[in-house]
Design a protein around this motif. Structure first.
Motif, short mmCIF file in Angstrom:
data_model
loop_
_atom_site.label_atom_id
_atom_site.label_comp_id
_atom_site.label_asym_id
_atom_site.label_seq_id
_atom_site.Cartn_x
_atom_site.Cartn_y
_atom_site.Cartn_z
N THR A 317 0.86 -1.18 0.00
CA THR A 317 0.00 0.00 0.00
C THR A 317 0.89 1.23 0.00
O THR A 317 1.84 1.33 0.79
N PHE A 318 0.62 2.17 -0.88
CA PHE A 318 1.39 3.41 -0.99
C PHE A 318 0.52 4.57 -0.53
O PHE A 318 -0.49 4.89 -1.16
N LEU A 319 0.90 5.17 0.58
CA LEU A 319 0.10 6.24 1.20
C LEU A 319 0.84 7.56 1.06
O LEU A 319 1.90 7.76 1.65
N LYS A 320 0.30 8.46 0.27
CA LYS A 320 0.86 9.80 0.12
C LYS A 320 -0.03 10.77 0.87
O LYS A 320 -1.21 10.93 0.55
N MET A 321 0.53 11.42 1.88
CA MET A 321 -0.25 12.24 2.79
C MET A 321 -0.11 13.72 2.46
O MET A 321 1.01 14.26 2.42
N ALA A 322 -1.24 14.36 2.22
CA ALA A 322 -1.25 15.79 1.93
C ALA A 322 -1.03 16.60 3.20
O ALA A 322 -1.37 16.17 4.30
N ASP A 323 -0.45 17.76 3.02
CA ASP A 323 -0.27 18.72 4.13
C ASP A 323 0.48 18.11 5.31
O ASP A 323 0.19 18.41 6.46
N SER A 324 1.45 17.26 5.02
CA SER A 324 2.18 16.63 6.11
C SER A 324 3.67 16.91 6.08
O SER A 324 4.38 16.60 7.03
N GLY A 325 4.18 17.49 4.99
CA GLY A 325 5.59 17.83 4.92
C GLY A 325 6.49 16.61 4.98
O GLY A 325 6.13 15.53 4.52
N GLY A 326 7.66 16.81 5.58
CA GLY A 326 8.66 15.76 5.58
C GLY A 326 8.49 14.71 6.65
O GLY A 326 9.07 13.62 6.55
N MET A 327 7.73 14.99 7.69
CA MET A 327 7.59 14.03 8.79
C MET A 327 6.12 13.81 9.13
O MET A 327 5.58 14.40 10.08
#
Length: 413
Positions: A317-327
């Motif tokens: 599963t590939f989870l790309k999180m918006a508004d989360s920056g580098g950490m």
């Protein structure tokens, strides 16, 4: 040449012994240590609160008596770990490994302090691993000390598993820690049930990248160099409060000499030797379920996409999180907790969760159902051998409430 099995060069041309020989030698060394007692055990003492309000979670994790520190002897030196609970039947332990520039507190306390995350972890033993010399209060390494290679850092983990009697682990790693856990899973696949890998870069640095890193080290202070690895350019340019807090923490809580050793070794890493089945002859990849996580515009975004192309799409599963920056584990702990619940449910654990917002009895995890139904999921096209496909993320309504994630998907949340 330092101790161990590896000759270190600043590029991908490092000479190594075969992984099968590495595994045999590690198990042989561990067998020789089996009957010896190496551990120093002590309650984790409470520490004073930091002055920065955003960093208070780093010192107010849980009651001090719940956690114990251990210093464990491994084939490549001592390893500092912090553990809560004891192995519960055949359940895996949750084992974490932090990124370079951090330790388990700076990397994971905000995430594990999340109320929903505590609801999860009370069902598991939790073990935080600190890379050698990176924990708070660690003594400075002696001059001439040869820091373990990334492969050797992975080779230290079987000693932790053996010492505590873990049947297996679910690993949560960030950056350098994600690379180490992935390497561990490649060498000892039977010990790893699942991996959550944030900001992983499976590629070693070439000569150009290595030279650029060296040049950056000459022109920038070490904390600033590390911050560029941890945070997005947007966060650094805005000099957000979290960036300021972490600059202070990296300066004040981590021995800078030890940090430099870890930083140099991470930048001397080799490619992770894994490829998706069918792409190369005798391809080898991670066999366990994997959730890849990266923030939008994070420094590691390209590396995570590359890693996704090397994994089995039926287990990833590939989870790309918006508004989360580098950490993401710091900036979006609630969303990451929600995804982690779903990941564990897909593995057959925590089928029912008691919703802390309701007074009733156990109910199917509403947050997991929301994640399944409200996020837009699509198969990532990066490196796919099957072409572009769209599949819905399913959540089982069976009596056990377990949903199986059986495909690679990109979830933007």
């Amino acid at each position: 040449m330092g101790p161990g099995l590896f000759w270190n060069f600043p590029s991908k041309t490092s000479c190594t012994v075969p992984q099968s020989l590495l595994q045999t030698m590690l198990l042989s060394r561990m067998a020789g240590m089996k009957d010896q007692q190496f551990t120093e055990e002590k309650p984790l003492l409470p520490e004073s609160r930091g002055q920065e309000p955003e960093m208070e979670n780093c010192e107010t994790f849980v009651a001090a008596g719940d956690w114990k520190e251990h210093d464990i002897e491994t084939p490549y030196g001592m390893l500092h770990v912090v553990i809560r609970g004891a192995p519960k039947g055949n359940k895996p332990a949750i084992l974490t490994y932090h990124d370079v520039g951090l330790n388990h507190k700076l990397c994971f306390n905000t995430f594990f302090h999340n109320e929903d995350m505590q609801e999860i972890t009370k069902h598991f033993v939790v073990c935080h691993v600190d890379a050698p010399g990176q924990h708070i209060g660690a003594p400075q390494m002696p001059q001439g000390y040869q820091y373990p290679t990334m492969d050797q850092l992975a080779g230290m983990l079987p000693s932790v598993v053996q010492h505590f009697g873990f049947k297996s682990i679910v690993g949560i790693g960030v950056g350098a820690g994600a690379y180490i856990l992935a390497k561990f899973a490649l060498i000892f696949p039977d010990l790893v049930e699942g991996l959550v890998l944030l900001n992983i870069d499976p590629n070693g640095k070439g000569w150009i990248d290595w030279a650029a890193t060296k040049l950056s080290g000459l022109t920038s202070a070490l904390p600033d160099t590390v911050l560029a690895h941890l945070f997005s350019q947007e966060e650094l340019m805005s000099n957000t409060e979290i960036v300021q807090n972490y600059r202070q923490q990296i300066n004040n809580t981590i021995n800078q000499f030890n940090l430099q050793l870890f930083w140099n070794m991470y930048n001397s890493r080799r490619d992770l030797e894994m490829n998706r089945s069918g792409t190369v002859l005798n391809a080898k990849t991670l066999r366990c379920p994997v959730m890849l996580v990266v923030g939008d515009n994070a420094p590691a975004e390209e590396g995570v996409v590359e890693c996704n192309s090397k994994l089995d799409p039926t287990h990833t599963t590939f989870l790309k999180m918006a508004d989360s920056g580098g950490m993401p584990q710091i900036t979006q702990p609630g969303k990451l907790t929600e995804a982690f619940k779903y990941f564990l449910q897909g593995m057959g654990y925590i089928a029912y969760m008691k919703d802390r917002r309701m007074s009733g009895g156990p109910v199917p995890s509403a947050s997991m159902t929301r994640l399944a139904r409200s996020r837009t999921a699509s198969l990532t096209s990066a490196g796919s051998v099957d072409g572009s496909r769209n599949r819905a993320c399913t959540h089982s309504d069976s009596s056990e409430g377990v949903g199986q994630v059986s495909h690679t998907m990109e979830v933007s949340c």
